[in-house]
Design a protein around this motif. Structure first.
Motif, short mmCIF file in Angstrom:
data_model
loop_
_atom_site.label_atom_id
_atom_site.label_comp_id
_atom_site.label_asym_id
_atom_site.label_seq_id
_atom_site.Cartn_x
_atom_site.Cartn_y
_atom_site.Cartn_z
N SER A 158 0.84 -1.20 0.00
CA SER A 158 0.00 0.00 0.00
C SER A 158 0.87 1.25 0.00
CB SER A 158 -0.91 0.03 1.23
OG SER A 158 -1.71 -1.14 1.30
N GLU A 159 0.27 2.38 -0.38
CA GLU A 159 0.96 3.65 -0.29
C GLU A 159 -0.04 4.78 -0.13
OE1 GLU A 159 3.29 4.22 -3.85
OE2 GLU A 159 1.69 5.32 -4.84
N PHE A 160 0.40 5.81 0.57
CA PHE A 160 -0.37 7.05 0.71
C PHE A 160 0.50 8.18 0.20
CE2 PHE A 160 -1.30 10.93 3.09
CZ PHE A 160 -2.64 11.10 2.76
N LEU A 179 -4.20 20.30 -5.31
CA LEU A 179 -3.76 19.39 -4.24
C LEU A 179 -4.52 18.09 -4.36
CD1 LEU A 179 -2.05 18.88 -1.72
CD2 LEU A 179 -3.94 19.81 -0.35
N PHE A 180 -3.79 16.97 -4.45
CA PHE A 180 -4.36 15.65 -4.63
C PHE A 180 -3.86 14.73 -3.52
CE2 PHE A 180 -3.79 17.81 -8.59
CZ PHE A 180 -4.88 17.51 -9.38
N LEU A 181 -4.75 14.10 -2.80
CA LEU A 181 -4.40 13.10 -1.80
C LEU A 181 -4.85 11.74 -2.32
CD1 LEU A 181 -5.61 14.93 1.44
CD2 LEU A 181 -3.33 14.96 0.43
N ASN A 182 -3.99 10.74 -2.22
CA ASN A 182 -4.34 9.43 -2.78
C ASN A 182 -3.91 8.30 -1.88
OD1 ASN A 182 -1.45 8.79 -3.68
ND2 ASN A 182 -1.87 10.66 -4.85
N LEU A 183 -4.68 7.24 -1.93
CA LEU A 183 -4.39 5.99 -1.23
C LEU A 183 -4.49 4.85 -2.23
CD1 LEU A 183 -3.95 4.37 1.43
CD2 LEU A 183 -6.46 4.26 1.62
N ARG A 184 -3.42 4.05 -2.33
CA ARG A 184 -3.39 2.94 -3.28
C ARG A 184 -3.11 1.63 -2.55
NH1 ARG A 184 -0.13 6.92 -5.86
NH2 ARG A 184 -1.29 7.93 -7.55
N GLU A 228 13.14 2.20 -1.16
CA GLU A 228 12.52 1.68 0.05
C GLU A 228 11.08 2.15 0.18
OE1 GLU A 228 12.65 -0.97 3.14
OE2 GLU A 228 14.18 -0.58 1.68
N ARG A 229 10.76 2.98 1.17
CA ARG A 229 9.37 3.35 1.41
C ARG A 229 8.92 4.60 0.65
NH1 ARG A 229 6.67 1.14 5.84
NH2 ARG A 229 7.92 -0.18 7.22
N TRP A 230 9.85 5.36 0.06
CA TRP A 230 9.50 6.68 -0.47
C TRP A 230 9.54 6.75 -1.98
CZ3 TRP A 230 7.50 10.30 2.65
CH2 TRP A 230 7.72 10.18 4.02
N ALA A 232 5.09 10.08 -1.99
CA ALA A 232 4.28 8.93 -1.56
C ALA A 232 5.08 8.09 -0.56
CB ALA A 232 3.85 8.08 -2.75
N TYR A 233 4.38 7.56 0.44
CA TYR A 233 4.99 6.71 1.47
C TYR A 233 4.35 5.33 1.40
CZ TYR A 233 6.26 4.93 6.09
OH TYR A 233 6.74 4.17 7.12
N LYS A 234 5.17 4.30 1.29
CA LYS A 234 4.67 2.93 1.17
C LYS A 234 4.66 2.23 2.53
CE LYS A 234 7.71 2.60 -2.18
NZ LYS A 234 8.59 2.12 -3.27
#
Length: 323
Positions: A30-32, A54-59, A286-288, A316-318
């Motif tokens: 997942s990532e936000f 401005l866009f906020l997303n969750l995948r 890694e996470r970014w 994005a942060y995973k």
């Protein structure tokens, strides 16, 4: 608005050791993340047309056990919440003669599914539900930003487009065309179609990537760096994305499709063909996932308005490590 600190931060991140992206990293499901669009990222002092987004997303990547087709490499679902702001050549337009582009806002939420195939082609389908006009809160948002950061006074939103609630759909297809033998350069062709009472038209693009790149079904270029059951390899590359857009309708320029025009509302006709050139950098480890790009667009409006440019910052942060 002039958020130089955000621009300097993203440039600092890109200055990290290039060799570090070659290491094998853990994969996440997942990532936000967020995307910030602003013409101030060009540091030219302009504050016009598409002035802020401005866009906020969750995948989240679907478990491989739930993928039924042997041709599909990944299946990713996505939620977005976004607000876009538009104003004339300045947010200060006390009389109608200063308005060369409508004051407009677009506030929406969306859901998308993305099918990425083993041959690196992909299909993405998205549905947006939102509102334009005063209900988008763009006027309140711009006034808040300018007051909070001590920028000039806002005047002119009394001329903004009328409210309208509606639905927009977008279907995209990406075709992997070719790549170099050393796999450091590739070319793909993204296409998309928009249909709804806000935006309708077609986009035809070419995407060039050069540097440390991953396959398109496991890359930040397609927002698909999550979900790989193996180890994810970092990326650091430069990209170019020329795009030709055929515009059938743009409600932020022409106003509501169904509601009658108010006495104060100022609208224009859209130009049917708009060309854009996006150039930028992408970094992932890694996470970014991090990115910065500049977009240069030709004239969009049948008015005295000029061509336009803006910058985009992506972070994005995973999370949710694969077992």
């Amino acid at each position: 608005m002039y958020p130089y600190k955000a621009l300097l931060f993203i440039l600092l991140l890109f200055s990290l050791d290039y060799s570090s992206v070659y290491s094998q990293n853990s994969s996440y499901r997942s990532e936000f993340g967020f995307i910030s669009d602003n013409d101030a990222y060009l540091a030219t002092g302009q504050d016009r047309y598409y002035t802020n987004g401005l866009f906020l997303n969750l995948r989240h990547a679907v478990s491989p056990a739930r993928i039924r087709s042997d041709k599909v490499f990944k299946n990713i679902w996505e939620f977005n919440v976004a607000q876009q702001m538009y104003n004339p050549k300045s947010g200060y337009a006390p009389t109608q003669r200063y308005v060369d582009r409508p004051f407009a806002g677009y506030l929406f939420g969306s859901y998308a599914r993305h099918w990425l195939f083993k041959n690196e082609n992909s299909i993405r389908a998205e549905i947006q539900i939102g509102t334009i006009g005063q209900h988008s809160l763009a006027d309140k948002g711009q006034e808040f930003y300018h007051h909070a950061f001590g920028f000039y006074n806002i005047d002119g939103w009394q001329y903004q487009i009328e409210n309208e609630i509606g639905i927009n759909t977008k279907v995209s297809y990406l075709l992997k065309l070719t790549e170099s033998k050393n796999k450091k350069l590739d070319l793909s062709l993204p296409f998309s179609a928009h249909l709804g009472n806000y935006f309708s038209g077609l986009d035809m693009s070419a995407l060039f990537r050069m540097g440390k790149i991953n396959p398109l079904n496991n890359s930040v270029a397609t927002n698909s760096s999550i979900g790989n059951e193996g180890k994810y390899k970092g990326e650091f590359y430069f990209f170019l994305k020329p795009r030709l857009n055929w515009v059938a309708y743009n409600a932020t320029i022409s106003g509501s499709m169904f509601n009658p025009k108010s006495d104060n509302e100022i609208t224009f006709d859209s130009r049917p063909l708009v060309f854009a050139q996006e150039a930028g950098l992408a970094y992932a480890k890694e996470r970014w996932n991090l990115g910065f790009s500049l977009t240069f667009k030709t004239k969009e409006i049948e008015s005295s308005a000029k061509a336009h440019q803006y910058g985009s910052v992506r972070v994005a942060y995973k999370f949710g490590k694969n077992l």
